[in-house]
Structures are given as structure tokens and as C-alpha cells.
Design a protein around this motif. Sequence first.
Motif, PDB file in Angstrom:
ATOM      1  N   ASP A 176       0.850  -1.176   0.000  1.00  0.00           N
ATOM      2  CA  ASP A 176       0.000   0.000   0.000  1.00  0.00           C
ATOM      3  C   ASP A 176       0.891   1.232   0.000  1.00  0.00           C
ATOM      4  N   TRP A 177       0.433   2.313  -0.661  1.00  0.00           N
ATOM      5  CA  TRP A 177       1.217   3.544  -0.713  1.00  0.00           C
ATOM      6  C   TRP A 177       1.554   4.042   0.684  1.00  0.00           C
ATOM      7  N   SER A 178       0.635   3.826   1.637  1.00  0.00           N
ATOM      8  CA  SER A 178       0.860   4.330   2.989  1.00  0.00           C
ATOM      9  C   SER A 178       2.024   3.618   3.669  1.00  0.00           C
ATOM     10  N   ASP A 179       2.216   2.337   3.358  1.00  0.00           N
ATOM     11  CA  ASP A 179       3.352   1.605   3.924  1.00  0.00           C
ATOM     12  C   ASP A 179       4.668   2.169   3.404  1.00  0.00           C
ATOM     13  N   ARG A 180       4.722   2.465   2.115  1.00  0.00           N
ATOM     14  CA  ARG A 180       5.935   3.018   1.519  1.00  0.00           C
ATOM     15  C   ARG A 180       6.219   4.415   2.059  1.00  0.00           C
ATOM     16  N   LEU A 181       5.161   5.204   2.235  1.00  0.00           N
ATOM     17  CA  LEU A 181       5.326   6.553   2.771  1.00  0.00           C
ATOM     18  C   LEU A 181       5.861   6.504   4.198  1.00  0.00           C
ATOM     19  N   ALA A 182       5.275   5.624   5.006  1.00  0.00           N
ATOM     20  CA  ALA A 182       5.717   5.488   6.393  1.00  0.00           C
ATOM     21  C   ALA A 182       7.169   5.018   6.458  1.00  0.00           C
ATOM     22  N   THR A 183       7.546   4.129   5.557  1.00  0.00           N
ATOM     23  CA  THR A 183       8.930   3.644   5.522  1.00  0.00           C
ATOM     24  C   THR A 183       9.897   4.779   5.251  1.00  0.00           C
ATOM     25  N   LEU A 184       9.553   5.665   4.329  1.00  0.00           N
ATOM     26  CA  LEU A 184      10.405   6.805   4.017  1.00  0.00           C
ATOM     27  C   LEU A 184      10.504   7.761   5.208  1.00  0.00           C
ATOM     28  N   TYR A 239       6.894  17.511  10.123  1.00  0.00           N
ATOM     29  CA  TYR A 239       6.531  16.741  11.313  1.00  0.00           C
ATOM     30  C   TYR A 239       7.718  15.904  11.793  1.00  0.00           C
ATOM     31  N   THR A 240       8.369  15.226  10.866  1.00  0.00           N
ATOM     32  CA  THR A 240       9.492  14.358  11.228  1.00  0.00           C
ATOM     33  C   THR A 240      10.633  15.161  11.847  1.00  0.00           C
ATOM     34  N   VAL A 241      10.979  16.277  11.214  1.00  0.00           N
ATOM     35  CA  VAL A 241      12.069  17.104  11.727  1.00  0.00           C
ATOM     36  C   VAL A 241      11.690  17.711  13.074  1.00  0.00           C
ATOM     37  N   GLY A 242      10.464  18.223  13.183  1.00  0.00           N
ATOM     38  CA  GLY A 242      10.025  18.823  14.442  1.00  0.00           C
ATOM     39  C   GLY A 242       9.995  17.820  15.576  1.00  0.00           C
ATOM     40  N   GLU A 296       5.130   7.312  15.786  1.00  0.00           N
ATOM     41  CA  GLU A 296       4.237   6.472  15.002  1.00  0.00           C
ATOM     42  C   GLU A 296       2.787   6.935  15.113  1.00  0.00           C
ATOM     43  N   PHE A 297       2.399   7.408  16.286  1.00  0.00           N
ATOM     44  CA  PHE A 297       1.031   7.901  16.473  1.00  0.00           C
ATOM     45  C   PHE A 297       0.783   9.095  15.557  1.00  0.00           C
ATOM     46  N   GLY A 298       1.698  10.049  15.580  1.00  0.00           N
ATOM     47  CA  GLY A 298       1.536  11.226  14.737  1.00  0.00           C
ATOM     48  C   GLY A 298       1.600  10.890  13.262  1.00  0.00           C
ATOM     49  N   LEU A 299       2.521   9.998  12.888  1.00  0.00           N
ATOM     50  CA  LEU A 299       2.643   9.595  11.494  1.00  0.00           C
ATOM     51  C   LEU A 299       1.369   8.930  11.006  1.00  0.00           C
ATOM     52  N   ASP A 300       0.777   8.109  11.859  1.00  0.00           N
ATOM     53  CA  ASP A 300      -0.477   7.445  11.503  1.00  0.00           C
ATOM     54  C   ASP A 300      -1.594   8.467  11.285  1.00  0.00           C
ATOM     55  N   LEU A 301      -1.650   9.491  12.131  1.00  0.00           N
ATOM     56  CA  LEU A 301      -2.657  10.539  11.955  1.00  0.00           C
ATOM     57  C   LEU A 301      -2.485  11.242  10.608  1.00  0.00           C
ATOM     58  N   LEU A 302      -1.237  11.540  10.263  1.00  0.00           N
ATOM     59  CA  LEU A 302      -0.983  12.211   8.992  1.00  0.00           C
ATOM     60  C   LEU A 302      -1.380  11.329   7.812  1.00  0.00           C
ATOM     61  N   GLU A 349      -3.559   8.863   7.769  1.00  0.00           N
ATOM     62  CA  GLU A 349      -5.016   8.736   7.702  1.00  0.00           C
ATOM     63  C   GLU A 349      -5.647  10.004   7.145  1.00  0.00           C
ATOM     64  N   GLY A 350      -5.074  11.159   7.483  1.00  0.00           N
ATOM     65  CA  GLY A 350      -5.568  12.406   6.907  1.00  0.00           C
ATOM     66  C   GLY A 350      -5.346  12.447   5.406  1.00  0.00           C
ATOM     67  N   LEU A 351      -4.197  11.977   4.949  1.00  0.00           N
ATOM     68  CA  LEU A 351      -3.931  11.912   3.518  1.00  0.00           C
ATOM     69  C   LEU A 351      -4.869  10.932   2.829  1.00  0.00           C
ATOM     70  N   ARG A 352      -5.137   9.825   3.495  1.00  0.00           N
ATOM     71  CA  ARG A 352      -6.045   8.835   2.916  1.00  0.00           C
ATOM     72  C   ARG A 352      -7.425   9.439   2.678  1.00  0.00           C
ATOM     73  N   ALA A 353      -7.857  10.298   3.603  1.00  0.00           N
ATOM     74  CA  ALA A 353      -9.170  10.932   3.478  1.00  0.00           C
ATOM     75  C   ALA A 353      -9.206  11.945   2.330  1.00  0.00           C
ATOM     76  N   ARG A 354      -8.063  12.496   1.969  1.00  0.00           N
ATOM     77  CA  ARG A 354      -8.000  13.487   0.895  1.00  0.00           C
ATOM     78  C   ARG A 354      -7.682  12.867  -0.457  1.00  0.00           C
ATOM     79  N   ARG A 355      -7.408  11.605  -0.466  1.00  0.00           N
ATOM     80  CA  ARG A 355      -7.026  10.956  -1.714  1.00  0.00           C
ATOM     81  C   ARG A 355      -8.127  11.078  -2.753  1.00  0.00           C
TER      82      ARG A 355
END
Length: 228
Positions: A87-95, A154-157, A208-214, A216-222
Amino acid sequence: MSTPSTPARGRPARLDRARTLQTALDLLDQSGLDALTMRRLADAMGVQAGALYRYFATKQDLLTAMAERMLEGVADATANNEGRNDDWSDRLATLARAHRAALLAHRDGARVFAGTHATGASVLGFAEAFVGVLREAGFRDDDAARALYTVVNYTVGHTLEEQAALQAEAGAPESVDTLRDAVATGPYPHLSATLPTLTSTDFTRLFEFGLDLLIEGLRARRAPSADN
């Protein structure tokens, strides 16, 4: 006659860009960003400070090059998944995880990266891979670009706060107790109820919690058409 950046006959060069960058990263890991100066780097290289300007006109140029070096290989984080139906979300999270790991690999790594705008192959390769995942998944171009900024920021912050907290804890381990006392003695019932989580040092779980929120938000805008 040899100069600080020109080797004497039969001797290896004392100064080159790659070695200078590695020495700068070593000094960063040893003493932190605040202690990293051009003069200290020159001393570690065994050259005059002016010799460094052959490769880096300013300290900011040096930091930008360090940020670029930190992200070497991050763009390849999903390489082992190519050809699979991930899934695209798995690849995004990996990056995103690879980006965080690259910053955590060096003391004050997030501070170095946050203050630069590197445009080398490592940083742009990471951005290309990230945006490519989203475009191939059907996201609009503008959403893919803004998602890159959002997740990177988000990652840098998060990593900035993580590294600052770890250094503060190492220097003053009583800081968590200070927070607990402040909450316990004040009118903060909601903070009191969530204090175990607020004072947790499980930064990976928080990330991971914050990344998951992001995600899921992207998934809703897809774009709806992406699922057809």
C-alpha cells in the motif's frame, strides 16, 4: 611548496571535501552543533581555518553539505519493496521512518537539517521518492507536494524535540519529576489523567502515532478516482 590543502610529495592530501564532511560529522557527534566551529574543524583536520573555505564558503554551506550527507541512502528505503503490492501508505511510512533514523544517527542531526535547504542528490532523491509514491497512488500534484512538506516538517520537528529531550534528560534527569510536581500541585485534572503518557520517553511510539494521523488524513484526501 605544499599548502594546507595541497599534499607534499609522497603524502596523502590532508584536506578534501569528503574527509572534511566526515570530520565535521564526527565532531558533531562528539560535542554537538553549538561546539562545531570552522576553527575547531580546521584544527581537527590539521589545517588553517582559511583552507576550509576552498570547499565551504560559510559555516552554513558546511551544514547544508552535512544535511545532504545525513540523508544518503534514505531514498532507497523502499527499494526492497519494489514490485510488491505494498500500500502507498506503507511506503510513505517507511520513508518517514528512514528520514527520522537518519537524523537520529547524529547528535543534533535534526537541528542541522532544519536550518538548511540542501538540493543535492540525497535530499532531492528522498523528495522524489516521497512525491512519487503519492502521485503513483493517485494523489493530485499539489497534494503530493504539500504532503511532502507536512510529513518532513513533522518528522524534523518531532526529532528536534526528541533529541532535545534526550539531551536534557541526560543533563538533568529530574526534569520529568519537575513536570510531575507542577501538574500534581496545579489545577490540571486532564493533564494528571494523561501524565504517564505525557512523561513517557517512548519517542518511537509517539512518532508512530503522529505519522499514523498524517497518513489517515492523507487517505481521506485521496482522489476518489484513485480507488477505481
